[in-house]
Design a protein around this motif. Structure first.
Motif, PDB file in Angstrom:
ATOM      1  N   LYS A 204       0.840  -1.207   0.000  1.00 43.69           N
ATOM      2  CA  LYS A 204       0.000   0.000   0.000  1.00 43.69           C
ATOM      3  C   LYS A 204       0.868   1.247   0.000  1.00 43.69           C
ATOM      4  N   SER A 205       1.930   1.213   0.757  1.00 45.21           N
ATOM      5  CA  SER A 205       2.848   2.345   0.813  1.00 45.21           C
ATOM      6  C   SER A 205       3.571   2.526  -0.524  1.00 45.21           C
ATOM      7  N   ILE A 206       3.920   1.417  -1.173  1.00 42.86           N
ATOM      8  CA  ILE A 206       4.589   1.479  -2.476  1.00 42.86           C
ATOM      9  C   ILE A 206       3.645   2.053  -3.521  1.00 42.86           C
ATOM     10  N   ARG A 207       2.400   1.599  -3.523  1.00 43.10           N
ATOM     11  CA  ARG A 207       1.419   2.129  -4.483  1.00 43.10           C
ATOM     12  C   ARG A 207       1.209   3.627  -4.302  1.00 43.10           C
ATOM     13  N   ALA A 208       1.397   4.112  -3.078  1.00 45.28           N
ATOM     14  CA  ALA A 208       1.290   5.545  -2.803  1.00 45.28           C
ATOM     15  C   ALA A 208       2.571   6.281  -3.206  1.00 45.28           C
ATOM     16  N   GLY A 209       3.598   5.546  -3.636  1.00 42.36           N
ATOM     17  CA  GLY A 209       4.835   6.153  -4.101  1.00 42.36           C
ATOM     18  C   GLY A 209       5.799   6.534  -2.995  1.00 42.36           C
ATOM     19  N   ARG A 210       5.641   5.953  -1.827  1.00 41.65           N
ATOM     20  CA  ARG A 210       6.485   6.320  -0.686  1.00 41.65           C
ATOM     21  C   ARG A 210       7.626   5.330  -0.515  1.00 41.65           C
ATOM     22  N   VAL A 211       8.532   5.332  -1.494  1.00 39.25           N
ATOM     23  CA  VAL A 211       9.651   4.390  -1.497  1.00 39.25           C
ATOM     24  C   VAL A 211      10.889   5.109  -2.021  1.00 39.25           C
ATOM     25  N   ASN A 212      12.051   4.705  -1.518  1.00 34.98           N
ATOM     26  CA  ASN A 212      13.312   5.312  -1.922  1.00 34.98           C
ATOM     27  C   ASN A 212      14.339   4.214  -2.207  1.00 34.98           C
ATOM     28  N   LEU A 213      14.873   4.207  -3.432  1.00 37.85           N
ATOM     29  CA  LEU A 213      15.846   3.186  -3.838  1.00 37.85           C
ATOM     30  C   LEU A 213      17.290   3.666  -3.764  1.00 37.85           C
ATOM     31  N   LYS A 214      17.508   4.928  -3.455  1.00 42.50           N
ATOM     32  CA  LYS A 214      18.818   5.555  -3.638  1.00 42.50           C
ATOM     33  C   LYS A 214      19.972   4.792  -2.997  1.00 42.50           C
ATOM     34  N   ASP A 215      19.835   4.360  -1.759  1.00 45.37           N
ATOM     35  CA  ASP A 215      20.938   3.692  -1.072  1.00 45.37           C
ATOM     36  C   ASP A 215      20.846   2.169  -1.151  1.00 45.37           C
ATOM     37  N   GLY A 216      19.905   1.661  -1.930  1.00 45.64           N
ATOM     38  CA  GLY A 216      19.673   0.220  -1.980  1.00 45.64           C
ATOM     39  C   GLY A 216      20.754  -0.545  -2.722  1.00 45.64           C
ATOM     40  N   PHE A 217      20.939  -1.788  -2.321  1.00 39.19           N
ATOM     41  CA  PHE A 217      21.831  -2.714  -3.004  1.00 39.19           C
ATOM     42  C   PHE A 217      21.344  -4.129  -2.749  1.00 39.19           C
ATOM     43  N   ALA A 218      21.756  -5.059  -3.602  1.00 38.80           N
ATOM     44  CA  ALA A 218      21.334  -6.449  -3.437  1.00 38.80           C
ATOM     45  C   ALA A 218      22.550  -7.317  -3.134  1.00 38.80           C
ATOM     46  N   LYS A 219      22.334  -8.330  -2.321  1.00 42.69           N
ATOM     47  CA  LYS A 219      23.382  -9.290  -1.966  1.00 42.69           C
ATOM     48  C   LYS A 219      22.848 -10.696  -2.168  1.00 42.69           C
ATOM     49  N   ILE A 220      23.753 -11.601  -2.519  1.00 45.76           N
ATOM     50  CA  ILE A 220      23.381 -13.007  -2.639  1.00 45.76           C
ATOM     51  C   ILE A 220      23.858 -13.716  -1.381  1.00 45.76           C
ATOM     52  N   ASP A 221      22.904 -14.373  -0.692  1.00 42.76           N
ATOM     53  CA  ASP A 221      23.216 -15.051   0.551  1.00 42.76           C
ATOM     54  C   ASP A 221      22.580 -16.435   0.529  1.00 42.76           C
ATOM     55  N   GLN A 222      23.394 -17.474   0.578  1.00 45.55           N
ATOM     56  CA  GLN A 222      22.945 -18.868   0.590  1.00 45.55           C
ATOM     57  C   GLN A 222      22.021 -19.179  -0.585  1.00 45.55           C
TER      58      GLN A 222
END
Length: 156
Positions: free
Chosen positions: A37-55
């Motif tokens: 619901k929060s994402i659909r409202a546009g209340r998200v920030n990707l700027k500092d995001g990163f992905a990691k592979i774990d197990q």
């Protein structure tokens, strides 16, 4: 539908400035109740995001989803780690690339596709300072050329 199409909710413009993006992957994301619901409202920030592979699984770190205002006790931690959904072959390929060759997984876009939230994940190599400066010079030159071209068109 090509990769990255749909209603774009959030973009990480800084990623193209900081990384050479070589490949992109469309991934699903595991969310909890009020997060969608929060994402659909546009209340998200990707700027500092990163992905990691774990197990053998891919997780997205530091993506900020603001708490949903009507969520009361059902809200979740805004910076919690979220699982990304990829095919096994893609994960195996990414494991090899990120371990050996110095690549990083960066979220580029968050968008809706057929009612589902998707993340466009980019496989990027970090830029050096001089690469960033060169990009800025090229952008400025292109902007200058476009401006001159528009002014010239107005004269005719």
């Amino acid at each position: 539908m090509p990769k990255g199409e749909g209603k774009v909710i959030s973009q990480n413009r800084k990623a193209n400035h900081d990384y050479f993006i070589e490949e992109t992957y469309e991934t699903g994301i595991v969310l909890k109740g009020t997060e969608i619901k929060s994402i659909r409202a546009g209340r998200v920030n990707l700027k500092d995001g990163f992905a990691k592979i774990d197990q053998g699984e891919v997780f997205l770190h530091n993506m900020h989803i603001s708490p949903y205002e009507q969520g009361n006790i059902h809200n979740h931690d805004p910076l919690r780690t979220r699982k990304l959904l990829l095919h096994r072959k893609e994960i195996n390929k990414l494991i090899g690339l990120t371990k050996e060759q110095g690549y990083t997984l960066v979220p580029l876009k968050l968008y809706l596709k057929n009612g589902f939230v998707k993340v466009l994940l980019g496989l990027g190599k970090g830029k050096k300072k001089y690469d960033k400066r060169e990009d800025l010079k090229q952008k400025a030159a292109k902007r200058e050329i476009d401006r001159a071209f528009r002014e010239r068109q107005k004269g005719f």
